[in-house]
Design a protein around this motif. Structure first.
Motif, PDB file in Angstrom:
ATOM      1  N   SER A   1       0.493  -1.148  -0.279  1.00  0.00           N
ATOM      2  CA  SER A   1      -0.403   0.440   0.255  1.00  0.00           C
ATOM      3  C   SER A   1       1.094   0.971  -0.198  1.00  0.00           C
ATOM      4  O   SER A   1       0.597   2.052  -0.369  1.00  0.00           O
ATOM      5  CB  SER A   1      -1.149  -0.365   1.553  1.00  0.00           C
ATOM      6  N   LEU A   2       2.108   1.604   0.576  1.00  0.00           N
ATOM      7  CA  LEU A   2       3.159   2.027   0.156  1.00  0.00           C
ATOM      8  C   LEU A   2       3.352   2.976  -1.116  1.00  0.00           C
ATOM      9  O   LEU A   2       3.916   2.139  -2.234  1.00  0.00           O
ATOM     10  CB  LEU A   2       4.413   2.222   1.390  1.00  0.00           C
ATOM     11  N   PRO A   3       3.558   3.901  -1.124  1.00  0.00           N
ATOM     12  CA  PRO A   3       4.235   4.534  -2.871  1.00  0.00           C
ATOM     13  C   PRO A   3       5.692   3.945  -2.558  1.00  0.00           C
ATOM     14  O   PRO A   3       6.378   4.400  -1.974  1.00  0.00           O
ATOM     15  CB  PRO A   3       4.328   5.887  -2.383  1.00  0.00           C
ATOM     16  N   GLU A   4       5.809   3.929  -4.113  1.00  0.00           N
ATOM     17  CA  GLU A   4       7.532   3.422  -4.269  1.00  0.00           C
ATOM     18  C   GLU A   4       8.281   4.369  -3.678  1.00  0.00           C
ATOM     19  O   GLU A   4       9.012   4.460  -3.615  1.00  0.00           O
ATOM     20  CB  GLU A   4       7.470   3.867  -5.730  1.00  0.00           C
ATOM     21  N   SER A   5       7.949   5.821  -3.213  1.00  0.00           N
ATOM     22  CA  SER A   5       8.705   6.617  -2.850  1.00  0.00           C
ATOM     23  C   SER A   5       9.443   6.362  -1.042  1.00  0.00           C
ATOM     24  O   SER A   5      10.456   6.514  -0.960  1.00  0.00           O
ATOM     25  CB  SER A   5       8.538   8.142  -3.553  1.00  0.00           C
ATOM     26  N   GLN A   6       8.087   6.161  -1.028  1.00  0.00           N
ATOM     27  CA  GLN A   6       8.600   5.507   0.417  1.00  0.00           C
ATOM     28  C   GLN A   6       9.479   4.695   0.787  1.00  0.00           C
ATOM     29  O   GLN A   6      10.145   4.140   1.736  1.00  0.00           O
ATOM     30  CB  GLN A   6       6.921   5.566   1.095  1.00  0.00           C
ATOM     31  N   LYS A   7       8.892   3.025  -0.544  1.00  0.00           N
ATOM     32  CA  LYS A   7       9.502   2.062  -0.107  1.00  0.00           C
ATOM     33  C   LYS A   7      11.193   1.754  -0.385  1.00  0.00           C
ATOM     34  O   LYS A   7      11.891   1.506   0.318  1.00  0.00           O
ATOM     35  CB  LYS A   7       8.779   1.667  -1.480  1.00  0.00           C
ATOM     36  N   GLU A   8      11.229   2.532  -1.422  1.00  0.00           N
ATOM     37  CA  GLU A   8      12.681   3.236  -1.271  1.00  0.00           C
ATOM     38  C   GLU A   8      13.286   3.887  -0.559  1.00  0.00           C
ATOM     39  O   GLU A   8      14.593   3.742   0.211  1.00  0.00           O
ATOM     40  CB  GLU A   8      12.584   4.527  -2.827  1.00  0.00           C
ATOM     41  N   GLU A   9      12.417   5.228   0.305  1.00  0.00           N
ATOM     42  CA  GLU A   9      13.872   5.339   1.317  1.00  0.00           C
ATOM     43  C   GLU A   9      13.864   4.679   2.505  1.00  0.00           C
ATOM     44  O   GLU A   9      14.455   4.428   2.809  1.00  0.00           O
ATOM     45  CB  GLU A   9      12.481   6.623   1.543  1.00  0.00           C
ATOM     46  N   ILE A  10      12.575   3.813   2.875  1.00  0.00           N
ATOM     47  CA  ILE A  10      12.667   2.271   3.934  1.00  0.00           C
ATOM     48  C   ILE A  10      14.579   1.450   3.308  1.00  0.00           C
ATOM     49  O   ILE A  10      14.652   1.194   4.537  1.00  0.00           O
ATOM     50  CB  ILE A  10      11.880   1.870   4.150  1.00  0.00           C
ATOM     51  N   LEU A  11      13.934   1.199   2.287  1.00  0.00           N
ATOM     52  CA  LEU A  11      15.100   0.601   1.891  1.00  0.00           C
ATOM     53  C   LEU A  11      15.967   1.332   2.185  1.00  0.00           C
ATOM     54  O   LEU A  11      17.692   0.157   2.215  1.00  0.00           O
ATOM     55  CB  LEU A  11      14.706  -0.746   0.240  1.00  0.00           C
ATOM     56  N   LYS A  12      16.347   2.728   1.405  1.00  0.00           N
ATOM     57  CA  LYS A  12      18.164   2.729   1.528  1.00  0.00           C
ATOM     58  C   LYS A  12      17.763   3.144   3.626  1.00  0.00           C
ATOM     59  O   LYS A  12      19.265   2.669   3.193  1.00  0.00           O
ATOM     60  CB  LYS A  12      17.197   4.232   1.113  1.00  0.00           C
ATOM     61  N   GLY A  13      17.423   3.118   4.401  1.00  0.00           N
ATOM     62  CA  GLY A  13      17.377   2.869   5.608  1.00  0.00           C
ATOM     63  C   GLY A  13      18.230   1.771   6.286  1.00  0.00           C
ATOM     64  O   GLY A  13      18.987   1.591   6.535  1.00  0.00           O
ATOM     65  N   ILE A  14      17.147   0.852   5.426  1.00  0.00           N
ATOM     66  CA  ILE A  14      17.226  -0.226   6.111  1.00  0.00           C
ATOM     67  C   ILE A  14      18.751  -1.301   5.571  1.00  0.00           C
ATOM     68  O   ILE A  14      20.245  -1.499   6.330  1.00  0.00           O
ATOM     69  CB  ILE A  14      16.716  -1.766   5.036  1.00  0.00           C
ATOM     70  N   GLU A  15      19.547  -0.261   4.380  1.00  0.00           N
ATOM     71  CA  GLU A  15      21.454  -0.584   3.230  1.00  0.00           C
ATOM     72  C   GLU A  15      21.514   0.573   5.028  1.00  0.00           C
ATOM     73  O   GLU A  15      22.704  -0.488   4.816  1.00  0.00           O
ATOM     74  CB  GLU A  15      20.565   0.123   2.650  1.00  0.00           C
ATOM     75  N   GLU A  16      21.616   1.280   4.782  1.00  0.00           N
ATOM     76  CA  GLU A  16      22.290   2.159   6.277  1.00  0.00           C
ATOM     77  C   GLU A  16      22.493   1.565   7.258  1.00  0.00           C
ATOM     78  O   GLU A  16      24.071   1.646   7.471  1.00  0.00           O
ATOM     79  CB  GLU A  16      21.965   3.512   6.166  1.00  0.00           C
ATOM     80  N   ILE A  17      21.776   1.177   7.433  1.00  0.00           N
ATOM     81  CA  ILE A  17      21.721   0.269   9.463  1.00  0.00           C
ATOM     82  C   ILE A  17      22.163  -0.849   8.530  1.00  0.00           C
ATOM     83  O   ILE A  17      23.517  -1.057   9.495  1.00  0.00           O
ATOM     84  CB  ILE A  17      20.373  -0.353   9.445  1.00  0.00           C
ATOM     85  N   GLU A  18      22.427  -1.566   7.516  1.00  0.00           N
ATOM     86  CA  GLU A  18      23.625  -2.803   7.584  1.00  0.00           C
ATOM     87  C   GLU A  18      24.647  -2.784   6.942  1.00  0.00           C
ATOM     88  O   GLU A  18      25.495  -3.352   7.849  1.00  0.00           O
ATOM     89  CB  GLU A  18      23.005  -3.317   6.697  1.00  0.00           C
ATOM     90  N   ASN A  19      24.418  -1.430   6.186  1.00  0.00           N
ATOM     91  CA  ASN A  19      26.340  -0.781   6.494  1.00  0.00           C
ATOM     92  C   ASN A  19      26.692  -0.294   7.863  1.00  0.00           C
ATOM     93  O   ASN A  19      28.008   0.499   7.368  1.00  0.00           O
ATOM     94  CB  ASN A  19      26.467   0.212   5.425  1.00  0.00           C
ATOM     95  N   GLY A  20      26.081  -0.402   8.846  1.00  0.00           N
ATOM     96  CA  GLY A  20      26.148   0.642   9.778  1.00  0.00           C
ATOM     97  C   GLY A  20      26.787   1.796  10.014  1.00  0.00           C
ATOM     98  O   GLY A  20      27.450   2.672  10.610  1.00  0.00           O
ATOM     99  N   ASP A  21      26.072   2.405   8.661  1.00  0.00           N
ATOM    100  CA  ASP A  21      25.934   3.941   9.090  1.00  0.00           C
ATOM    101  C   ASP A  21      24.570   4.937   9.568  1.00  0.00           C
ATOM    102  O   ASP A  21      23.607   5.410   9.640  1.00  0.00           O
ATOM    103  CB  ASP A  21      25.606   4.650   7.635  1.00  0.00           C
ATOM    104  N   THR A  22      25.001   4.560  10.991  1.00  0.00           N
ATOM    105  CA  THR A  22      24.329   4.644  12.439  1.00  0.00           C
ATOM    106  C   THR A  22      24.535   6.123  12.597  1.00  0.00           C
ATOM    107  O   THR A  22      25.819   6.341  13.059  1.00  0.00           O
ATOM    108  CB  THR A  22      23.917   3.389  12.346  1.00  0.00           C
ATOM    109  N   VAL A  23      24.080   6.739  13.866  1.00  0.00           N
ATOM    110  CA  VAL A  23      24.241   7.787  14.777  1.00  0.00           C
ATOM    111  C   VAL A  23      23.998   6.773  16.108  1.00  0.00           C
ATOM    112  O   VAL A  23      22.327   6.921  15.900  1.00  0.00           O
ATOM    113  CB  VAL A  23      24.050   9.013  14.195  1.00  0.00           C
ATOM    114  N   GLY A  24      24.603   7.444  17.671  1.00  0.00           N
ATOM    115  CA  GLY A  24      23.546   7.404  18.244  1.00  0.00           C
ATOM    116  C   GLY A  24      22.643   8.506  18.472  1.00  0.00           C
ATOM    117  O   GLY A  24      22.780   9.562  18.614  1.00  0.00           O
TER     118      GLY A  24
END
Length: 61
Positions: free
Chosen positions: A29-52
């Motif tokens: 039900s999500l628009p493609e733009s939101q899906k892309e942002e979520i997937l980008k966030g997941i990728e950043e987390i998996e790559n350790g690109d996070t901030v406390g």
């Protein structure tokens, strides 16, 4: 009882009930733009690109 009926009216009514109750998957039900942002966030987390939390809050106070 459903399997034993040949009455088109009853079968049609049952089909409509199932069609109305069919759930839509949240992701679908999500628009493609939101899906892309979520997937980008997941990728950043998996790559350790996070901030406390504290570091994040310092920047936004």
């Amino acid at each position: 009882m459903i399997l034993e009926t040949d009455n088109p009216s009853i079968l049609s009514s049952i089909k409509q009930i199932f069609a109305k109750s069919k759930k839509v998957e949240f992701w679908d039900s999500l628009p493609e733009s939101q899906k892309e942002e979520i997937l980008k966030g997941i990728e950043e987390i998996e790559n350790g690109d996070t901030v406390g939390y504290e570091e994040f809050m310092k920047k936004h106070r």
